[in-house]
Scaffold this motif. Structure first.
Motif, PDB file in Angstrom:
ATOM      1  N   ASP A   1       0.570  -1.384   0.054  1.00 25.68           N
ATOM      2  CA  ASP A   1      -0.024  -0.024  -0.088  1.00 25.68           C
ATOM      3  C   ASP A   1       0.739   1.536   0.094  1.00 25.68           C
ATOM      4  O   ASP A   1       0.474   2.400   0.165  1.00 25.68           O
ATOM      5  N   ASN A   2       2.136   1.053  -0.171  1.00 26.55           N
ATOM      6  CA  ASN A   2       2.874   2.357  -0.246  1.00 26.55           C
ATOM      7  C   ASN A   2       4.083   2.326  -1.210  1.00 26.55           C
ATOM      8  O   ASN A   2       5.203   1.381  -1.144  1.00 26.55           O
ATOM      9  N   PRO A   3       4.092   2.817  -2.345  1.00 30.37           N
ATOM     10  CA  PRO A   3       4.930   2.686  -3.419  1.00 30.37           C
ATOM     11  C   PRO A   3       6.228   3.273  -3.000  1.00 30.37           C
ATOM     12  O   PRO A   3       7.217   3.051  -3.819  1.00 30.37           O
ATOM     13  N   GLU A   4       6.379   3.885  -2.014  1.00 30.58           N
ATOM     14  CA  GLU A   4       7.448   4.609  -1.734  1.00 30.58           C
ATOM     15  C   GLU A   4       8.394   3.708  -0.772  1.00 30.58           C
ATOM     16  O   GLU A   4       9.525   4.109  -0.199  1.00 30.58           O
ATOM     17  N   GLN A   5       7.899   2.396  -0.493  1.00 31.05           N
ATOM     18  CA  GLN A   5       8.714   1.640   0.470  1.00 31.05           C
ATOM     19  C   GLN A   5       8.791   0.205  -0.034  1.00 31.05           C
ATOM     20  O   GLN A   5       7.860  -0.240  -0.636  1.00 31.05           O
ATOM     21  N   ILE A   6      10.058  -0.296   0.321  1.00 31.10           N
ATOM     22  CA  ILE A   6      10.148  -1.692   0.055  1.00 31.10           C
ATOM     23  C   ILE A   6      10.749  -2.491   1.256  1.00 31.10           C
ATOM     24  O   ILE A   6      11.168  -1.298   2.252  1.00 31.10           O
ATOM     25  N   GLU A   7      10.738  -3.579   1.601  1.00 27.57           N
ATOM     26  CA  GLU A   7      11.285  -4.478   2.713  1.00 27.57           C
ATOM     27  C   GLU A   7      12.632  -5.041   2.268  1.00 27.57           C
ATOM     28  O   GLU A   7      12.388  -5.696   1.393  1.00 27.57           O
ATOM     29  N   GLY A   8      13.495  -5.162   3.365  1.00 28.58           N
ATOM     30  CA  GLY A   8      14.595  -6.361   2.833  1.00 28.58           C
ATOM     31  C   GLY A   8      15.214  -6.481   4.223  1.00 28.58           C
ATOM     32  O   GLY A   8      15.141  -5.734   5.115  1.00 28.58           O
ATOM     33  N   LYS A   9      16.129  -7.476   4.133  1.00 23.17           N
ATOM     34  CA  LYS A   9      17.048  -7.805   5.166  1.00 23.17           C
ATOM     35  C   LYS A   9      18.399  -7.156   5.121  1.00 23.17           C
ATOM     36  O   LYS A   9      19.085  -7.253   4.188  1.00 23.17           O
ATOM     37  N   VAL A  10      18.876  -6.405   6.267  1.00 21.51           N
ATOM     38  CA  VAL A  10      20.180  -6.063   6.284  1.00 21.51           C
ATOM     39  C   VAL A  10      20.530  -6.393   7.633  1.00 21.51           C
ATOM     40  O   VAL A  10      20.067  -6.378   8.776  1.00 21.51           O
ATOM     41  N   GLU A  11      21.856  -7.168   7.472  1.00 20.89           N
ATOM     42  CA  GLU A  11      22.565  -7.928   8.668  1.00 20.89           C
ATOM     43  C   GLU A  11      21.261  -8.472   9.558  1.00 20.89           C
ATOM     44  O   GLU A  11      21.305  -8.513  10.802  1.00 20.89           O
ATOM     45  N   GLY A  12      20.771  -9.445   8.899  1.00 21.78           N
ATOM     46  CA  GLY A  12      19.720 -10.144   9.614  1.00 21.78           C
ATOM     47  C   GLY A  12      18.548  -9.584   9.801  1.00 21.78           C
ATOM     48  O   GLY A  12      17.499 -10.267  10.424  1.00 21.78           O
ATOM     49  N   GLN A  13      18.584  -8.309   9.883  1.00 18.33           N
ATOM     50  CA  GLN A  13      17.139  -7.636  10.293  1.00 18.33           C
ATOM     51  C   GLN A  13      16.258  -7.441   9.075  1.00 18.33           C
ATOM     52  O   GLN A  13      16.843  -6.737   8.168  1.00 18.33           O
ATOM     53  N   GLN A  14      15.003  -7.421   9.104  1.00 20.11           N
ATOM     54  CA  GLN A  14      14.188  -7.010   8.236  1.00 20.11           C
ATOM     55  C   GLN A  14      13.630  -5.652   8.461  1.00 20.11           C
ATOM     56  O   GLN A  14      13.316  -5.548   9.297  1.00 20.11           O
ATOM     57  N   ILE A  15      13.941  -4.780   7.574  1.00 22.91           N
ATOM     58  CA  ILE A  15      13.671  -3.400   7.643  1.00 22.91           C
ATOM     59  C   ILE A  15      12.990  -2.793   6.443  1.00 22.91           C
ATOM     60  O   ILE A  15      12.848  -3.529   5.184  1.00 22.91           O
ATOM     61  N   VAL A  16      12.452  -1.467   6.788  1.00 21.81           N
ATOM     62  CA  VAL A  16      11.514  -1.019   5.734  1.00 21.81           C
ATOM     63  C   VAL A  16      12.629   0.078   5.055  1.00 21.81           C
ATOM     64  O   VAL A  16      13.136   0.981   5.910  1.00 21.81           O
ATOM     65  N   ILE A  17      12.549   0.260   4.005  1.00 24.09           N
ATOM     66  CA  ILE A  17      13.566   1.018   3.131  1.00 24.09           C
ATOM     67  C   ILE A  17      12.826   1.923   2.145  1.00 24.09           C
ATOM     68  O   ILE A  17      12.002   1.463   1.525  1.00 24.09           O
ATOM     69  N   LEU A  18      13.155   3.350   2.180  1.00 21.72           N
ATOM     70  CA  LEU A  18      12.549   4.034   0.980  1.00 21.72           C
ATOM     71  C   LEU A  18      13.069   3.884  -0.214  1.00 21.72           C
ATOM     72  O   LEU A  18      14.374   3.701  -0.556  1.00 21.72           O
ATOM     73  N   THR A  19      12.330   3.614  -1.099  1.00 22.62           N
ATOM     74  CA  THR A  19      12.787   3.393  -2.741  1.00 22.62           C
ATOM     75  C   THR A  19      13.508   4.532  -3.264  1.00 22.62           C
ATOM     76  O   THR A  19      14.579   4.069  -3.896  1.00 22.62           O
ATOM     77  N   LYS A  20      13.547   5.558  -2.587  1.00 23.62           N
ATOM     78  CA  LYS A  20      14.461   6.697  -3.223  1.00 23.62           C
ATOM     79  C   LYS A  20      15.841   6.643  -2.917  1.00 23.62           C
ATOM     80  O   LYS A  20      16.725   7.437  -3.408  1.00 23.62           O
ATOM     81  N   PHE A  21      16.025   5.825  -1.664  1.00 27.78           N
ATOM     82  CA  PHE A  21      17.206   5.552  -1.325  1.00 27.78           C
ATOM     83  C   PHE A  21      18.098   4.255  -1.823  1.00 27.78           C
ATOM     84  O   PHE A  21      19.227   3.901  -1.126  1.00 27.78           O
ATOM     85  N   VAL A  22      17.513   3.623  -2.971  1.00 27.16           N
ATOM     86  CA  VAL A  22      18.009   2.448  -3.150  1.00 27.16           C
ATOM     87  C   VAL A  22      18.234   2.390  -4.779  1.00 27.16           C
ATOM     88  O   VAL A  22      17.615   3.385  -5.619  1.00 27.16           O
TER      89      VAL A  22
END
Ligand SMILES: [Zn+2]
Length: 189
Positions: free
Chosen positions: A164-185
C-alpha cells in the motif's frame, strides 16, 4: 459448448471490438471469473494492444465508435477502459462522454482502471522494482529502533514491495528485516 464457441455464437464469429474475422480468441476481461459473460471474442490485433499499452495505435480503436454500443457488458467494459487510456487524443473523451454504463458495469470497468493506475515501486533512477530484486543502498541509513546503520553500498537481496506504499520496500540488512525508502536504493543489474 466451450467458452470460445459461446463467444462465437454471441458475436457471429467476429471480433467484438473491431469486427475482424481472423485471429479470434477469447479474451478475459479482468477481474473475471472466466465465464463467457466475462470474456470477449477479440482478434489478435485487439488482444495484443489491450495487453501492451505501449503498442496501442489510437486509430485502430476508432472501431469503438460502434462497439461501445454493444449490449454485452464485457465489451462495454473494454471499450470504456480503452477510451479512458486514449482520452488525451480528444475523440475518445467525446465517446466516453456519450457512453452510458449500468452501475455494476461501471464498477467493473473502473476496477480495471484502478489496477492499471496502481502506482509502481521505482528506485532512485526510476527503474521499476519487483519483488525478489536485489537493490543497493545509495546512502547510509539509520535503522529506526536500533543502533544499526545500513551502509551505503550494501546490497539488499530478495526485496519485498510494501503493497500500500509505493515509496517503501522491505528487505534484510544484517539479518534484520527493515523498511527502506525506494528513493534511497538503486536496482542492481
Ligand atoms: Zn479486433
Amino acid at each position: 459448448m466451450s467458452i470460445e464457441e459461446e463467444l462465437r455464437a454471441r458475436s457471429g464469429s467476429v471480433c467484438e471490438l473491431c469486427g475482424a474475422d481472423t485471429g479470434l480468441a477469447a479474451y478475459e476481461v479482468a477481474p473475471s471469473d472466466g465465464s463467457a459473460d466475462q470474456c470477449i471474442l477479440a482478434c489478435s490485433i485487439c488482444r495484443t494492444q489491450l495487453d501492451n499499452p505501449e503498442s496501442v495505435e489510437a486509430n485502430h480503436w476508432r472501431c469503438l465508435n460502434d462497439s461501445m454500443w454493444s449490449q454485452v457488458p464485457a465489451v462495454q467494459v473494454i471499450a470504456f477502459r480503452m477510451l479512458h487510456r486514449l482520452r488525451d487524443e480528444g475523440w475518445p473523451q467525446d465517446l466516453l462522454d456519450m457512453m452510458y454504463l449500468e452501475d455494476d458495469v461501471r464498477t467493473w470497468a473502473e476496477a480495471g482502471l484502478a489496477a492499471e493506475k496502481a502506482p509502481r515501486h521505482v528506485d532512485s533512477n526510476g527503474a521499476v522494482l519487483e519483488a525478489g530484486d536485489t537493490v543497493t543502498l545509495i546512502k547510509d541509513l539509520d535503522v529506526k529502533g536500533s543502533s544499526l546503520t545500513a551502509k551505503r553500498g550494501t546490497a539488499v537481496r530478495n526485496i519485498r514491495l510494501v503493497a500500500d506504499n509505493p515509496e517503501q520496500i522491505e528487505g534484510k540488512v544484517e539479518g534484520q528485516q527493515i523498511v527502506i525508502l525506494t528513493k534511497f536504493v538503486k536496482k542492481s543489474g
